[in-house]
Design an enzyme around this catalytic site. Structure first.
Site, PDB file in Angstrom:
ATOM      1  N   ASN A 119      -8.952 -20.299 -51.413  1.00 25.96           N
ATOM      2  CA  ASN A 119      -9.039 -19.358 -50.298  1.00 25.96           C
ATOM      3  C   ASN A 119      -9.137 -17.935 -50.846  1.00 25.96           C
ATOM      4  OD1 ASN A 119      -9.154 -18.430 -47.680  1.00 25.96           O
ATOM      5  ND2 ASN A 119      -6.983 -18.663 -47.255  1.00 25.96           N
ATOM      6  N   ASP A 177      -5.296 -17.412 -56.918  1.00 24.52           N
ATOM      7  CA  ASP A 177      -6.615 -16.792 -56.785  1.00 24.52           C
ATOM      8  C   ASP A 177      -7.275 -16.526 -58.134  1.00 24.52           C
ATOM      9  OD1 ASP A 177      -6.222 -16.894 -54.086  1.00 24.52           O
ATOM     10  OD2 ASP A 177      -6.720 -14.796 -53.713  1.00 24.52           O
ATOM     11  N   LYS A 218      -0.387 -17.609 -54.086  1.00 25.42           N
ATOM     12  CA  LYS A 218      -1.733 -17.028 -54.048  1.00 25.42           C
ATOM     13  C   LYS A 218      -1.804 -15.749 -54.867  1.00 25.42           C
ATOM     14  CE  LYS A 218      -5.199 -15.306 -50.764  1.00 25.42           C
ATOM     15  NZ  LYS A 218      -6.396 -16.020 -51.219  1.00 25.42           N
ATOM     16  N   HIS A 235       0.076 -15.813 -47.858  1.00 26.05           N
ATOM     17  CA  HIS A 235       1.074 -15.229 -48.762  1.00 26.05           C
ATOM     18  C   HIS A 235       1.712 -13.970 -48.207  1.00 26.05           C
ATOM     19  CE1 HIS A 235      -2.127 -12.406 -50.691  1.00 26.05           C
ATOM     20  NE2 HIS A 235      -2.671 -12.992 -49.644  1.00 26.05           N
ATOM     21  N   ARG A 236       0.923 -13.129 -47.553  1.00 20.32           N
ATOM     22  CA  ARG A 236       1.480 -11.853 -47.085  1.00 20.32           C
ATOM     23  C   ARG A 236       2.412 -12.036 -45.890  1.00 20.32           C
ATOM     24  NH1 ARG A 236      -0.154  -8.685 -50.684  1.00 20.32           N
ATOM     25  NH2 ARG A 236      -2.281  -8.703 -51.476  1.00 20.32           N
ATOM     26  N   GLU A 294      -6.630 -14.310 -44.555  1.00 20.84           N
ATOM     27  CA  GLU A 294      -6.160 -15.666 -44.835  1.00 20.84           C
ATOM     28  C   GLU A 294      -5.780 -16.418 -43.565  1.00 20.84           C
ATOM     29  OE1 GLU A 294      -5.770 -13.667 -48.819  1.00 20.84           O
ATOM     30  OE2 GLU A 294      -5.886 -13.102 -46.727  1.00 20.84           O
ATOM     31  N   ASP A 335      -4.064  -4.559 -46.112  1.00 20.50           N
ATOM     32  CA  ASP A 335      -3.083  -5.519 -46.631  1.00 20.50           C
ATOM     33  C   ASP A 335      -1.672  -4.933 -46.623  1.00 20.50           C
ATOM     34  OD1 ASP A 335      -5.072  -7.353 -46.960  1.00 20.50           O
ATOM     35  OD2 ASP A 335      -5.233  -7.137 -49.127  1.00 20.50           O
TER      36      ASP A 335
END
Length: 441
Positions: free
Chosen positions: A97, A53, A423, A392-393, A348, A320
């Protein structure tokens, strides 16, 4: 670039303990890069996040004629500000993204004026940006959709901004308000600019990050609750000289949860009690679940007090980090409910649907609603292959499903497409391995 296999198999972890130095905050890194670029003067940025990012933002700024350099092999950068006047007036920008890149940059470009196209990966073209575009076009910007209306890709042309009052909806993404706030000084040459939020504003702590960093670059915003923000005329971004990027509080959540689930103590360094990131409030949720938390100026530590307690809470302020709670709920003593998380659906991936699907694979009973998730933990966590949805999370969260291994020797948690962690945290699985202890003492 770091090489990743197609999947990673995580063996059952018997105990989690150790110290993790966090990568820089994504939210702070990309805001700081754009503010430094727009500012008058040169800014030294220390500990910038190394990730997909931030790379996207750096490359976009370079294409726009902003000069920057990396200091040797470090994550320290020098950015030469353009005083609000971009050298390049026509550019095609790939934004990956990265919501933290495309949204503030789109607002700044619309106000500065030029001929710019912004596009990204296919998922970016499914992530809404219409509320931001509507707000800007209503005051004279010229932003067109080149694909599906309301979503990137965007074509930005020179408009005639006459902004004294803007309105933006606050219930989809706080990044729309962040983008307008960061662009507002460029509009407030002769008149003050007032930005009004229509409806409820989600993820308020992220707006606090924005306002804090704008102050660091010399621009103050007068706030009336969370409904109105006034930027006085004649303010300009000025470099603070140097700025340090805090460790990422969202990334801290995985390691702190590991300490709460599997013994601990686990300490994260780079973020502490004075953090400007709202996601440090994640530790409040862990404490509600029975974990023991201690904090210093630049560190947080978590350890287990035994069985985690079930939780029923509103996570609108930390969407998040709340994902980590959904997986920690596997280890709780009863059903947990995460409420007011509707923004997960436009991240995402559709994170409510994805989380429900993957939690069921490992034995949980899950109920999903438009803006909530209810997780009933299984008696024993099952072996499973976890899909990550290029998110990613999802990959980082489900590493926690390998914890508490004493109950299930031999159960393997397979994480597909682990490269998606690049990311925000390319070295995540290395860091996780350092605290994951597979042998009893």
């Amino acid at each position: 670039m770091k090489h990743f296999p197609h999947h990673i198999d995580l063996q059952p972890v018997l105990h989690a303990q150790g110290i993790v130095r966090l990568p820089g905050s994504k939210s702070i890194s990309n805001r700081t890069l754009l503010l430094a670029a727009l500012a008058h003067g040169t800014t030294q940025i220390y500990d910038l996040l190394a990730s997909d990012d931030t790379h996207v933002m750096l490359m976009a700024l370079q294409k726009l004629g902003v000069q920057w350099e990396q200091v040797g092999e470090t994550q320290n950068y020098i950015v030469h500000g353009v005083s609000g006047v971009l050298p390049v007036h026509q550019a095609d920008l790939f934004m990956g993204n990265a919501g933290t890149a495309i949204r503030p940059l789109a607002a700044a470009l619309a106000v500065i004026g030029g001929d710019y196209t912004l596009h990204g990966v296919s998922r970016m073209h499914e992530r809404p940006i219409g509320d931001l575009v509507d707000a800007l076009n209503s005051v004279g910007a010229q932003i067109e959709y080149t694909g599906e209306p309301g979503f990137p890709p965007l074509h930005i042309r020179r408009g005639h901004i006459h902004a004294q009052r803007l309105q933006v909806k606050g219930n989809v993404s706080s990044q729309f308000l962040t983008a307008l706030l960061m662009a507002a000084p460029l509009m407030a040459r002769e008149h003050a600019v007032v930005i009004e939020v229509v409806g409820d504003l989600i993820s308020k702590p992220y707006i606090e990050i924005t306002l804090n960093l704008m102050r660091r670059f010399g621009v103050s915003v007068e706030r009336s609750g969370w409904q109105s923000f006034t930027i006085a005329s004649g303010q300009h971004y000025v470099s603070p000289g140097s700025i340090h990027v805090e460790g990422d509080a969202s990334s801290a959540s995985y390691f702190l949860a590991a300490g709460a689930i599997a013994g601990g103590p686990v300490r994260v360094e780079g973020v502490g009690r004075d953090s400007i990131q709202g996601d440090v409030r994640f530790v409040d949720a862990l404490e509600q679940m029975g974990a023991s938390i201690t904090m210093g100026d630049n560190w947080i530590e978590a350890k287990s007090n035994g069985v985690l307690k079930a939780i029923d809470a509103d996570f609108n302020h930390i969407p998040d980090a709340a994902m980590t709670i959904a997986v920690a709920a596997l280890y709780a003593d009863g059903p947990s409910t995460l409420r007011n998380i509707g923004s997960w659906r436009v991240k995402e991936t559709d994170r409510i649907a994805a989380m429900a699907t993957e939690l069921r694979k490992i034995g949980a009973t899950v109920e999903e609603g438009a803006d909530y998730l209810r997780v009933v933990p299984p008696a024993v966590i099952q072996s499973a292959t976890i899909d990550t949805y290029d998110d990613h999370r999802m990959a980082m969260c489900f590493s926690l499903a390998s914890l508490d291994g004493a109950a299930r020797r031999g159960n393997v948690t397979r994480i597909n497409d682990p490269k998606c962690v690049a990311k925000t945290f390319p070295d995540y699985f290395d860091a996780f391995a350092k605290i994951a202890q597979n042998n009893l003492f």
